[in-house]
Design a protein around this motif. Structure first.
Motif, PDB file in Angstrom:
ATOM      1  N   TRP A  41       0.838  -1.201   0.000  1.00 53.07           N
ATOM      2  CA  TRP A  41       0.000   0.000   0.000  1.00 53.07           C
ATOM      3  C   TRP A  41       0.876   1.256   0.000  1.00 53.07           C
ATOM      4  CZ3 TRP A  41      -4.791   0.531  -1.345  1.00 53.07           C
ATOM      5  CH2 TRP A  41      -5.485   1.696  -1.024  1.00 53.07           C
ATOM      6  N   ILE A  42       1.958   1.213   0.793  1.00 54.87           N
ATOM      7  CA  ILE A  42       2.901   2.336   0.809  1.00 54.87           C
ATOM      8  C   ILE A  42       3.564   2.473  -0.554  1.00 54.87           C
ATOM      9  CG2 ILE A  42       4.884   3.341   1.994  1.00 54.87           C
ATOM     10  CD1 ILE A  42       4.265   1.532   4.355  1.00 54.87           C
ATOM     11  N   LEU A  43       3.912   1.326  -1.166  1.00 52.44           N
ATOM     12  CA  LEU A  43       4.524   1.364  -2.491  1.00 52.44           C
ATOM     13  C   LEU A  43       3.546   1.919  -3.523  1.00 52.44           C
ATOM     14  CD1 LEU A  43       6.990   0.683  -4.214  1.00 52.44           C
ATOM     15  CD2 LEU A  43       6.043  -1.614  -4.552  1.00 52.44           C
ATOM     16  N   GLY A  44       2.276   1.556  -3.402  1.00 50.49           N
ATOM     17  CA  GLY A  44       1.274   2.095  -4.313  1.00 50.49           C
ATOM     18  C   GLY A  44       1.174   3.612  -4.206  1.00 50.49           C
ATOM     19  N   SER A  45       1.249   4.125  -2.977  1.00 49.53           N
ATOM     20  CA  SER A  45       1.237   5.570  -2.773  1.00 49.53           C
ATOM     21  C   SER A  45       2.458   6.217  -3.397  1.00 49.53           C
ATOM     22  CB  SER A  45       1.178   5.879  -1.271  1.00 49.53           C
ATOM     23  OG  SER A  45       1.226   7.271  -1.041  1.00 49.53           O
ATOM     24  N   PHE A  81      -5.276   7.238  -0.482  1.00 56.24           N
ATOM     25  CA  PHE A  81      -4.231   6.433   0.163  1.00 56.24           C
ATOM     26  C   PHE A  81      -4.069   6.833   1.630  1.00 56.24           C
ATOM     27  CE2 PHE A  81      -2.811   5.226  -4.113  1.00 56.24           C
ATOM     28  CZ  PHE A  81      -2.401   3.918  -3.902  1.00 56.24           C
ATOM     29  N   ARG A  82      -4.081   8.127   1.906  1.00 52.29           N
ATOM     30  CA  ARG A  82      -3.915   8.597   3.283  1.00 52.29           C
ATOM     31  C   ARG A  82      -5.094   8.175   4.166  1.00 52.29           C
ATOM     32  NH1 ARG A  82       0.035   8.371   1.652  1.00 52.29           N
ATOM     33  NH2 ARG A  82       1.577   9.943   1.051  1.00 52.29           N
ATOM     34  N   PHE A  83      -6.291   8.178   3.596  1.00 54.01           N
ATOM     35  CA  PHE A  83      -7.472   7.784   4.359  1.00 54.01           C
ATOM     36  C   PHE A  83      -7.346   6.341   4.824  1.00 54.01           C
ATOM     37  CE2 PHE A  83     -11.708   5.862   4.494  1.00 54.01           C
ATOM     38  CZ  PHE A  83     -12.316   6.670   5.455  1.00 54.01           C
ATOM     39  N   VAL A  84      -6.973   5.455   3.925  1.00 54.87           N
ATOM     40  CA  VAL A  84      -6.834   4.043   4.283  1.00 54.87           C
ATOM     41  C   VAL A  84      -5.671   3.855   5.262  1.00 54.87           C
ATOM     42  CG1 VAL A  84      -6.323   1.743   3.403  1.00 54.87           C
ATOM     43  CG2 VAL A  84      -7.854   3.254   2.125  1.00 54.87           C
ATOM     44  N   ALA A  85      -4.551   4.532   5.014  1.00 53.19           N
ATOM     45  CA  ALA A  85      -3.379   4.370   5.870  1.00 53.19           C
ATOM     46  C   ALA A  85      -3.646   4.821   7.296  1.00 53.19           C
ATOM     47  CB  ALA A  85      -2.194   5.146   5.288  1.00 53.19           C
ATOM     48  N   SER A  86      -4.559   5.774   7.495  1.00 54.14           N
ATOM     49  CA  SER A  86      -4.833   6.260   8.849  1.00 54.14           C
ATOM     50  C   SER A  86      -5.441   5.176   9.733  1.00 54.14           C
ATOM     51  CB  SER A  86      -5.774   7.475   8.780  1.00 54.14           C
ATOM     52  OG  SER A  86      -7.050   7.100   8.293  1.00 54.14           O
ATOM     53  N   GLY A 193      11.198   8.810  -1.884  1.00 53.92           N
ATOM     54  CA  GLY A 193      11.268   8.638  -0.430  1.00 53.92           C
ATOM     55  C   GLY A 193      10.242   7.634   0.070  1.00 53.92           C
ATOM     56  N   GLU A 194       9.031   7.694  -0.459  1.00 49.98           N
ATOM     57  CA  GLU A 194       7.994   6.733  -0.063  1.00 49.98           C
ATOM     58  C   GLU A 194       8.337   5.325  -0.529  1.00 49.98           C
ATOM     59  OE1 GLU A 194       3.800   7.301  -0.070  1.00 49.98           O
ATOM     60  OE2 GLU A 194       4.022   9.423  -0.536  1.00 49.98           O
ATOM     61  N   ALA A 195       8.938   5.200  -1.712  1.00 52.14           N
ATOM     62  CA  ALA A 195       9.328   3.875  -2.200  1.00 52.14           C
ATOM     63  C   ALA A 195      10.387   3.264  -1.287  1.00 52.14           C
ATOM     64  CB  ALA A 195       9.844   3.982  -3.632  1.00 52.14           C
ATOM     65  N   ALA A 196      11.361   4.080  -0.851  1.00 49.76           N
ATOM     66  CA  ALA A 196      12.385   3.587   0.076  1.00 49.76           C
ATOM     67  C   ALA A 196      11.748   3.138   1.383  1.00 49.76           C
ATOM     68  CB  ALA A 196      13.420   4.681   0.329  1.00 49.76           C
TER      69      ALA A 196
END
Length: 220
Positions: A41-45, A81-86, A193-196
């Motif tokens: 999910w982070i990679l998708g973002s 993406f942020r909504f789901v990640a919360s 940065g998000e991919a890392a």
């Protein structure tokens, strides 16, 4: 919001086709939490941030209308993406910054799409405020969250978001071409940065040997 649970309707094997026994219904919040804890999910973002950044840099001569639409779509997608990640945070109080970020991104995306012919200054103002506020909220979450894995990665991404917001707000571009290059550059940096962070999170999951420890804070 807490929903009171009343008695569930009676369901038995005779009510299911072929005598199948139904499993317990899963709470939607738990489903979103599992999804938000996933490194994919982070990679998708990250990909959702990288793609518009690369497009903006590859076609810097596109009109301001195209740029506004592209940035608007980016903001809407990242808001989702942020909504789901919360929901990945167990503490309801720790979910608040993520939810605020989601609302901020969605509102900014709507503003960009509602009037794509707006001025360069208006577009710079919208994007700069979003990056600055999201960076500050992410930095707060990274510092306040307990037992946050890879805190350094999250803090680094938050700092990039803060710097990006300050640069866009303090140095307004005088031409669409200059604004395009500036926004494209920051989108690529944020996406990398998000991919890392995503791959670091995957390594943490493999070392822990569990489905998913506490999810890292939402990133800008």
């Amino acid at each position: 919001m807490t929903v009171s649970r009343g008695p569930a309707p009676r369901t038995g094997p005779e009510d299911m086709p072929d005598g199948a026994t139904p499993g317990p219904a899963e709470d939607p919040a738990e489903v979103l939490a599992k999804l938000g804890r996933s490194w994919t999910w982070i990679l998708g973002s990250a990909i959702a941030t990288l793609v518009p950044g690369v497009l903006v840099l590859v076609w810097p001569d596109e009109t301001l209308h195209v740029l506004a639409v592209l940035i608007g779509l980016y903001l809407l997608v990242i808001g989702a993406f942020r909504f789901v990640a919360s929901f990945a945070r167990d503490d309801h109080g720790e979910r608040l910054p993520g939810l605020l970020l989601a609302v901020l991104y969605v509102l900014a995306g709507v503003l960009c799409l509602r009037n794509p012919m707006q001025t360069i200054a208006a577009l710079s103002l919208i994007v700069g405020i979003v990056w600055l506020v999201s960076g500050i909220l992410t930095l707060y979450t990274a510092i306040a969250a307990k037992d946050l894995p890879h805190r350094g990665f999250v803090v680094g991404i938050a700092v990039i978001g803060i710097v990006a917001g300050i640069v866009v707000l303090a140095l307004p571009s005088e031409s669409a071409r200059a604004l395009t290059r500036l926004l494209g550059l920051w989108l690529v940096l944020l996406g990398l940065g998000e991919a890392a962070l995503a791959f670091a999170w995957r390594a943490a999951l493999r070392r822990s040997g569990v489905a998913g420890p506490q999810d890292p804070a939402g990133t800008p």
